[in-house]
Write an enzyme that holds these catalytic residues in place. Structure first.
Site, short mmCIF file in Angstrom:
data_model
loop_
_atom_site.label_atom_id
_atom_site.label_comp_id
_atom_site.label_asym_id
_atom_site.label_seq_id
_atom_site.Cartn_x
_atom_site.Cartn_y
_atom_site.Cartn_z
N HIS A 266 3.05 4.58 -0.52
CA HIS A 266 2.78 6.01 -0.72
C HIS A 266 4.12 6.73 -0.88
CE1 HIS A 266 3.99 6.17 3.46
NE2 HIS A 266 2.97 5.39 3.81
N GLU B 12 11.53 7.10 9.97
CA GLU B 12 11.48 7.66 11.32
C GLU B 12 10.05 7.73 11.84
OE1 GLU B 12 14.26 10.93 13.15
OE2 GLU B 12 12.91 11.80 11.70
N LYS B 13 9.10 7.69 10.92
CA LYS B 13 7.68 7.70 11.28
C LYS B 13 7.38 6.63 12.35
CE LYS B 13 3.12 7.20 10.56
NZ LYS B 13 2.84 5.86 10.12
N ALA C 232 0.86 -1.19 0.00
CA ALA C 232 0.00 0.00 0.00
C ALA C 232 0.89 1.24 0.00
CB ALA C 232 -0.96 0.00 1.18
N HIS D 206 7.03 5.82 1.46
CA HIS D 206 7.78 4.63 1.07
C HIS D 206 8.72 4.94 -0.10
CE1 HIS D 206 4.01 2.57 2.71
NE2 HIS D 206 4.95 2.03 3.43
N SER E 299 -0.14 4.21 5.23
CA SER E 299 -1.10 3.38 4.49
C SER E 299 -2.45 3.41 5.18
CB SER E 299 -0.60 1.93 4.42
OG SER E 299 0.73 1.91 3.94
N GLN F 275 2.67 -9.49 13.39
CA GLN F 275 2.75 -8.19 14.07
C GLN F 275 1.38 -7.55 14.26
OE1 GLN F 275 5.34 -6.49 10.85
NE2 GLN F 275 4.19 -4.62 11.26
P1 AMP Z 1 4.98 -0.05 6.47
O1 AMP Z 1 4.65 -0.44 5.08
O2 AMP Z 1 3.98 0.82 7.12
O3 AMP Z 1 5.43 -1.21 7.31
O4 AMP Z 1 6.26 0.88 6.34
C1 AMP Z 1 7.41 0.45 5.66
C2 AMP Z 1 8.54 1.43 5.91
O5 AMP Z 1 8.15 2.72 5.46
C3 AMP Z 1 8.84 1.58 7.42
O6 AMP Z 1 10.23 1.68 7.60
C4 AMP Z 1 8.14 2.87 7.76
O7 AMP Z 1 8.72 3.52 8.86
C5 AMP Z 1 8.34 3.66 6.49
N1 AMP Z 1 7.35 4.74 6.39
C6 AMP Z 1 6.02 4.65 6.61
N2 AMP Z 1 5.44 5.87 6.49
C7 AMP Z 1 6.44 6.74 6.21
C8 AMP Z 1 6.48 8.15 5.98
N3 AMP Z 1 5.40 8.91 6.03
N4 AMP Z 1 7.68 8.70 5.70
C9 AMP Z 1 8.81 7.94 5.65
N5 AMP Z 1 8.84 6.62 5.86
C10 AMP Z 1 7.66 6.02 6.13
#
Ligand code: AMP
Length: 278
Positions: free
Chosen positions: A36, A153-154, A34, A39, A191, A66
């Site tokens: 954005h 860092e989010k 998903a 990512h 996402s 998780q």
């Molecule tokens: P996720 O798909 O939510 O597991 O996120 C995958 C990676 O993208 C993780 O390292 C998150 O910290 C990073 N991520 C998610 N949202 C953001 C954002 N707004 N800005 C930068 N990195 C992000």
């Protein structure tokens, strides 16, 4: 499209070995899809880290271990075609999209524990979440054998958990923490923002505004009231913590961080800000 879609461990191993024989670095970005612009920023950073000859691998895997019971595992947004196109456009060489069985051949049997750092804040609201994160990232690292891995860092506490896991497992991978990408109104890209109704979406930027207010005036209790008054339904935590240990702080130290998790309807949003951030 130039990107390779890799669905099996064998294909992945072949690619990794080829790259290692050539002496090229492997840079890895794990995701749950998903995708954005947040990512995509990690992918671009990965491309820059890998150089023209290195291999950039992104994984897309919605990791069941998780998610807690009653969480959004089954309704988590999935759009593989769109994701792969975004990865390709960002210069990613390979998308690793494993099945649950490939990652957990005997079911999620042998789990890592994230320990104490995984039990507070996010871990208190989502018991077992960081054990699942540590487990899947360790498993992905074992398969991808990255030289460098990039996280956002989010998910501030997640990075701390992964840093600890890498140290505890004695892994050589270099971890990079990349800045949070935000919408123009300040809302951190996520996402899960797709779950927000129009009305909720208009309230959501208040979360980041609250972090800015706490950074400037340090008044956490006032900030909680402001969030509830703005229409947030519940605050899991809003706290000032040490940026390394995530222990709560009474007064701001140099690496202090403000962390927040709050609910808008059925959607749980998280964000964080450094006290010294612009
Ligand atoms: P996720 O798909 O939510 O597991 O996120 C995958 C990676 O993208 C993780 O390292 C998150 O910290 C990073 N991520 C998610 N949202 C953001 C954002 N707004 N800005 C930068 N990195 C992000």
């Amino acid at each position: 499209m130039k990107i390779s879609l890799i669905e099996t461990i064998n294909e992945l191993k072949n690619l990794v070995e080829k790259c290692q024989r050539g002496g090229f670095p492997i840079v890895f970005v794990p995701t749950m899809g998903a995708l954005h612009a947040g990512h995509v920023s990690l992918m671009q950073r990965a491309r820059a880290e890998a150089g023209p000859d290195g291999l950039v691998i992104a994984s897309i895997f919605v990791n069941p271990t998780q998610f807690g019971a009653g969480e959004d595992f089954s309704r988590y947004p999935r759009d593989l075609q769109a994701d792969v196109a975004k990865l390709d456009a960002a210069g990613v060489d390979a998308a690793f999209v494993p099945t649950v069985e490939a990652i957990y051949p005997s079911g999620p049997a042998t789990n890592l524990s994230a320990g104490a750092i995984g039990t507070r804040w996010e871990g208190e609201s989502r018991p077992g979440h960081f054990d699942g994160v540590a487990t899947v990232v360790a498993r992905l690292f074992e398969l991808v054998e990255p030289d460098v891995a990039i996280f956002g860092e989010k998910d501030f506490q997640q990075f701390a958990v992964i840093q600890q896991m890498v140290a505890d497992q004695g892994l050589k991978v270099k971890l990079i923490k990349a800045p949070t990408m935000r919408e123009v109104d300040g809302l951190a890209m996520s996402s899960r923002n797709a779950y927000l109704s129009e009305a909720e979406r208009s309230i959501a930027p208040k979360l980041y505004e609250t972090l800015l207010a706490v950074r400037d005036d340090g008044r956490i209790e006032d900030a909680k009231q402001a969030l509830l008054a703005a229409g947030f339904d519940k605050i899991d935590y809003l706290a000032l913590v040490d940026g390394t240990t995530l222990e709560p702080l009474q007064t701001p130290a140099s690496n202090a961080r403000i962390i927040v998790a709050a609910w808008l309807g059925n959607t749980r949003l998280i964000d964080n800000l450094g006290m010294a951030d612009e």
